[in-house]
Design a protein around this motif. Structure first.
Motif, PDB file in Angstrom:
ATOM      1  N   ASN A  72     -25.272  51.145   0.054  1.00  0.00           N
ATOM      2  CA  ASN A  72     -24.943  51.292  -1.477  1.00  0.00           C
ATOM      3  C   ASN A  72     -23.375  51.999  -0.785  1.00  0.00           C
ATOM      4  OD1 ASN A  72     -27.086  52.382  -3.138  1.00  0.00           O
ATOM      5  ND2 ASN A  72     -28.212  52.854  -0.816  1.00  0.00           N
ATOM      6  N   ALA A  73     -22.464  52.685  -2.578  1.00  0.00           N
ATOM      7  CA  ALA A  73     -21.466  52.429  -1.683  1.00  0.00           C
ATOM      8  C   ALA A  73     -20.957  53.249  -3.106  1.00  0.00           C
ATOM      9  CB  ALA A  73     -20.390  51.347  -1.681  1.00  0.00           C
ATOM     10  N   PRO A  74     -19.779  54.678  -3.164  1.00  0.00           N
ATOM     11  CA  PRO A  74     -19.621  55.448  -4.494  1.00  0.00           C
ATOM     12  C   PRO A  74     -18.677  54.260  -4.792  1.00  0.00           C
ATOM     13  CG  PRO A  74     -17.838  55.516  -2.241  1.00  0.00           C
ATOM     14  CD  PRO A  74     -19.153  55.007  -1.616  1.00  0.00           C
ATOM     15  N   ILE A  75     -19.010  54.432  -6.869  1.00  0.00           N
ATOM     16  CA  ILE A  75     -18.260  53.380  -7.541  1.00  0.00           C
ATOM     17  C   ILE A  75     -17.001  53.626  -7.730  1.00  0.00           C
ATOM     18  CG2 ILE A  75     -18.579  53.095  -9.600  1.00  0.00           C
ATOM     19  CD1 ILE A  75     -21.668  52.898  -9.445  1.00  0.00           C
ATOM     20  N   PRO A  76     -16.108  53.229  -7.575  1.00  0.00           N
ATOM     21  CA  PRO A  76     -14.573  54.185  -7.690  1.00  0.00           C
ATOM     22  C   PRO A  76     -14.407  54.568  -9.590  1.00  0.00           C
ATOM     23  CG  PRO A  76     -14.603  52.375  -6.571  1.00  0.00           C
ATOM     24  CD  PRO A  76     -15.655  51.910  -7.079  1.00  0.00           C
ATOM     25  N   PRO A  77     -13.821  56.180  -9.628  1.00  0.00           N
ATOM     26  CA  PRO A  77     -13.542  55.905 -10.745  1.00  0.00           C
ATOM     27  C   PRO A  77     -13.186  55.297 -12.442  1.00  0.00           C
ATOM     28  CG  PRO A  77     -12.667  57.320  -9.290  1.00  0.00           C
ATOM     29  CD  PRO A  77     -13.483  56.486  -8.630  1.00  0.00           C
ATOM     30  N   ALA A 129     -15.918  49.451 -16.681  1.00  0.00           N
ATOM     31  CA  ALA A 129     -17.537  49.584 -17.244  1.00  0.00           C
ATOM     32  C   ALA A 129     -18.212  49.930 -18.734  1.00  0.00           C
ATOM     33  CB  ALA A 129     -18.352  49.648 -16.301  1.00  0.00           C
ATOM     34  N   ALA A 130     -17.121  50.796 -19.023  1.00  0.00           N
ATOM     35  CA  ALA A 130     -17.422  51.669 -20.382  1.00  0.00           C
ATOM     36  C   ALA A 130     -16.411  50.294 -21.060  1.00  0.00           C
ATOM     37  CB  ALA A 130     -16.547  52.781 -20.157  1.00  0.00           C
ATOM     38  N   LEU A 172     -16.803  47.298 -25.883  1.00  0.00           N
ATOM     39  CA  LEU A 172     -15.751  45.882 -26.127  1.00  0.00           C
ATOM     40  C   LEU A 172     -17.045  44.031 -26.471  1.00  0.00           C
ATOM     41  CD1 LEU A 172     -12.578  44.380 -24.052  1.00  0.00           C
ATOM     42  CD2 LEU A 172     -12.668  45.216 -26.612  1.00  0.00           C
ATOM     43  N   HIS A 173     -18.030  44.187 -25.697  1.00  0.00           N
ATOM     44  CA  HIS A 173     -19.422  43.312 -25.513  1.00  0.00           C
ATOM     45  C   HIS A 173     -20.723  44.360 -25.848  1.00  0.00           C
ATOM     46  CE1 HIS A 173     -17.099  39.332 -25.304  1.00  0.00           C
ATOM     47  NE2 HIS A 173     -16.411  40.697 -25.270  1.00  0.00           N
ATOM     48  N   PRO A 174     -20.987  45.197 -26.493  1.00  0.00           N
ATOM     49  CA  PRO A 174     -22.978  45.746 -26.385  1.00  0.00           C
ATOM     50  C   PRO A 174     -23.592  45.233 -26.212  1.00  0.00           C
ATOM     51  CG  PRO A 174     -21.649  45.934 -28.774  1.00  0.00           C
ATOM     52  CD  PRO A 174     -20.346  45.266 -28.030  1.00  0.00           C
ATOM     53  N   GLN A 175     -23.952  45.267 -25.989  1.00  0.00           N
ATOM     54  CA  GLN A 175     -25.958  44.812 -26.148  1.00  0.00           C
ATOM     55  C   GLN A 175     -25.910  43.532 -24.695  1.00  0.00           C
ATOM     56  OE1 GLN A 175     -26.591  43.749 -30.107  1.00  0.00           O
ATOM     57  NE2 GLN A 175     -27.478  45.143 -30.740  1.00  0.00           N
ATOM     58  N   VAL A 176     -25.525  44.314 -23.784  1.00  0.00           N
ATOM     59  CA  VAL A 176     -25.384  43.678 -22.917  1.00  0.00           C
ATOM     60  C   VAL A 176     -26.688  42.395 -22.096  1.00  0.00           C
ATOM     61  CG1 VAL A 176     -25.147  43.704 -19.652  1.00  0.00           C
ATOM     62  CG2 VAL A 176     -23.715  45.064 -21.302  1.00  0.00           C
ATOM     63  N   ALA A 177     -27.927  43.023 -22.765  1.00  0.00           N
ATOM     64  CA  ALA A 177     -29.101  42.972 -22.037  1.00  0.00           C
ATOM     65  C   ALA A 177     -29.472  41.386 -23.021  1.00  0.00           C
ATOM     66  CB  ALA A 177     -29.888  43.858 -22.465  1.00  0.00           C
ATOM     67  N   ALA A 178     -28.808  41.041 -24.702  1.00  0.00           N
ATOM     68  CA  ALA A 178     -29.031  40.829 -25.300  1.00  0.00           C
ATOM     69  C   ALA A 178     -28.942  39.626 -24.802  1.00  0.00           C
ATOM     70  CB  ALA A 178     -28.271  40.835 -27.117  1.00  0.00           C
ATOM     71  N   ARG A 179     -28.116  38.555 -24.014  1.00  0.00           N
ATOM     72  CA  ARG A 179     -27.681  37.265 -23.780  1.00  0.00           C
ATOM     73  C   ARG A 179     -29.077  36.654 -22.870  1.00  0.00           C
ATOM     74  NH1 ARG A 179     -23.414  40.378 -20.400  1.00  0.00           N
ATOM     75  NH2 ARG A 179     -23.212  39.798 -18.630  1.00  0.00           N
ATOM     76  N   PHE A 180     -30.380  37.916 -21.944  1.00  0.00           N
ATOM     77  CA  PHE A 180     -30.864  37.186 -21.861  1.00  0.00           C
ATOM     78  C   PHE A 180     -32.370  37.096 -21.933  1.00  0.00           C
ATOM     79  CE2 PHE A 180     -27.801  39.677 -19.203  1.00  0.00           C
ATOM     80  CZ  PHE A 180     -28.063  37.989 -17.914  1.00  0.00           C
ATOM     81  N   PRO A 181     -33.248  36.092 -22.191  1.00  0.00           N
ATOM     82  CA  PRO A 181     -34.358  35.698 -22.514  1.00  0.00           C
ATOM     83  C   PRO A 181     -35.495  36.945 -22.206  1.00  0.00           C
ATOM     84  CG  PRO A 181     -34.257  34.258 -20.830  1.00  0.00           C
ATOM     85  CD  PRO A 181     -33.073  35.282 -20.688  1.00  0.00           C
ATOM     86  N   LEU A 234     -26.024  49.670 -17.036  1.00  0.00           N
ATOM     87  CA  LEU A 234     -25.930  47.836 -16.708  1.00  0.00           C
ATOM     88  C   LEU A 234     -25.302  47.448 -16.173  1.00  0.00           C
ATOM     89  CD1 LEU A 234     -28.429  46.729 -19.937  1.00  0.00           C
ATOM     90  CD2 LEU A 234     -29.068  47.649 -17.930  1.00  0.00           C
ATOM     91  N   ILE A 235     -23.978  47.594 -16.698  1.00  0.00           N
ATOM     92  CA  ILE A 235     -23.008  46.955 -15.945  1.00  0.00           C
ATOM     93  C   ILE A 235     -22.484  46.915 -14.723  1.00  0.00           C
ATOM     94  CG2 ILE A 235     -20.488  46.932 -16.326  1.00  0.00           C
ATOM     95  CD1 ILE A 235     -20.610  46.450 -19.283  1.00  0.00           C
TER      96      ILE A 235
END
Length: 469
Positions: free
Chosen positions: A262-267, A273-274, A279-288, A301-302
């Motif tokens: 594990n590692a801390p996520i830089p601010p 990611a936000a 800009l591209h919502p519904q990240v999971a929608a492009r997967f079956p 998710l990102i």
């Protein structure tokens, strides 16, 4: 930074792509330069060398003053094309990276298309290696040519085009050692082998996850035994494996248990990611999907995909197919694991931690082996210098009409981490032309030509900025 006339750059880029780049890039697509990992006889077949020679010959023809282009091929190593252009009056060395080797055809292509058949349909050039990433050397040299035509300045430019990137770049470290003296003053690295979220703006790859791939074998007996006879007496190897894997990943939540993984996520990466999620919502929608996604938040998710560790079972040995499976209790079972690691976690440390966790105090004293390890270190982009921030803002205004955006990638690109270690004081711009519509590594691979031309304009601006910072 001295401003460059972008109208002149744009006109020169358009002319060069139409007259010079497209014919030669089409010829490059026709060469089946499959990467060494997919062609054991690559040296005898000579296609990697043919691709490097093809690109070298084009570079020498386009008339850039002082340009040198040499194909280096050490014994047993894949060829490397080194192109050097002397400065036109500016300072700084820009190292531009791309590759000429290709994935194999991989499946059936659509009617009228083929891996070694260049076809232009609409705004796209189809063919294997078009976007991944045969265009890169052409974009680099066309950018230099356009910049000079527009009266801009560039420092020394070195273009490295290897022929084993799709095989993990095994030969690149040795070649960089050989070139260490001549590449000691690199101030800007431009990598052109990454992905983009859309073709509306310049996308900057800001992080890459590392990877740990390994085979884990659990053995409890020398042979399989009828489950009615052995069940309850012999421990079940798959159950032992399940317990061991819970030492890495909590099976209920997916969270990694081992702190070394594990590692801390830089601010700033959370902010990126936000922004990407907006800009591209519904990240999971492009997967079956046939289930819910792993989280309800696009931002999370990102981050799951780019900064948090994940584990995937990618192979299984020791169990028969479900159809016709006999009621045997098997003596051994093995899984091939692919662990994606946070960008700042060293893969060697992760491997030590995983091996220790899986082989210490094993239930029932079963025999556990961790073998066939493949390690890839991740990368986190360094902070930007003011001159680069200014140049990127100008590119957003003048080339794309939108500000650039950062994007982390869930996969790894080994050479970027390697170059990051080699040039710790250099600025990095890692980008590319491959969007989801590009079908990189898949049938019907294609390059968006208008975007490739805008990316060429952006490279020209970066060269000018590095030379006049």
């Amino acid at each position: 930074m001295i401003r460059v006339n972008f109208e002149k750059v744009r006109a020169a880029v358009a002319r060069q792509w139409a007259d010079d780049v497209l014919p030669s890039l089409s010829g490059l697509i026709e060469i089946p330069a499959v990467s060494p990992a997919y062609d054991r006889l690559w040296s005898e077949h000579g296609q990697l060398r043919a691709a490097a020679d093809h690109m070298r010959d084009w570079a020498l023809r386009i008339g850039l003053p002082g340009l040198r282009a040499d194909v280096v091929e050490a014994d047993g190593r894949s060829p490397l094309l080194v192109i050097e252009i002397p400065p036109s009056g500016g300072d700084g060395t820009t190292l531009i990276y791309g590759h000429l080797d290709k994935q194999p055809p991989l499946g059936d292509w659509s009617d009228g298309l083929g891996p070694w058949q260049p076809v232009i349909r609409g705004d796209r050039l189809y063919g294997r290696g078009a976007v991944d990433d045969g265009y890169s050397g052409y974009a680099a040299l066309a950018a230099v040519s356009a910049l000079r035509a527009a009266g801009g300045s560039h420092g020394r430019v070195v273009v490295l085009l290897e022929t084993a990137e799709e095989s993990g770049s095994p030969d690149l470290p040795a070649y960089l050692d050989d070139l260490a003296d001549s590449l000691a003053d690199v101030s800007l690295v431009v990598g052109l082998d990454s992905g983009i979220a859309d073709t509306d703006r310049l996308w900057l790859t800001t992080s890459l996850r590392g990877a740990l791939v390994a085979t884990v074998t659990v053995t409890v007996a020398d042979a399989a035994v009828h489950s009615g006879i052995a069940g309850g007496i012999l421990p079940e190897p798959f159950r032992v494996l399940r317990q061991l894997l819970d030492r890495i990943e909590d099976s209920a939540t997916g969270a990694f248990v081992l702190p070394e993984l594990n590692a801390p996520i830089p601010p700033e990466r959370r902010t990126e990611a936000a922004t990407l999620a907006a800009l591209h919502p519904q990240v999971a929608a492009r997967f079956p999907l046939r289930s819910r996604a792993a989280d309800d938040s696009d931002t999370e998710l990102i981050l799951n995909n780019t900064w948090r560790p994940t584990m995937t079972v990618i192979g299984l040995t020791g169990l028969p197919p479900t159809e016709g499976a006999s009621v045997l209790q098997h003596g051994s079972v093995a899984v091939r694991l692919a662990l994606r690691l946070p960008p700042t976690v060293r893969s060697a440390d992760a491997a030590d931690a995983v091996t220790r966790a899986l082989t210490t105090s094993v239930p029932y004293d079963a025999i556990v082996e961790v073998t066939d390890l493949m390690l890839i270190d991740g990368w986190n982009a360094p902070s930007m210098a003011p001159w680069l921030e200014s140049a990127l803002a100008t590119i957003g205004d003048e080339v794309f009409g939108r500000p650039p955006a950062g994007i982390g990638l869930g996969g790894g690109i080994p050479f970027i981490e390697l170059l990051g270690r080699r040039y710790p004081d250099a600025q990095f711009v890692v980008t590319g032309a491959a969007s989801t519509e590009s079908n990189m590594h898949a049938p019907d691979e294609s390059l968006n030509l208008p975007y490739a031309q805008r990316l060429t304009e952006a490279i020209a601006a970066l060269l000018n900025a590095n030379a006049t910072r």
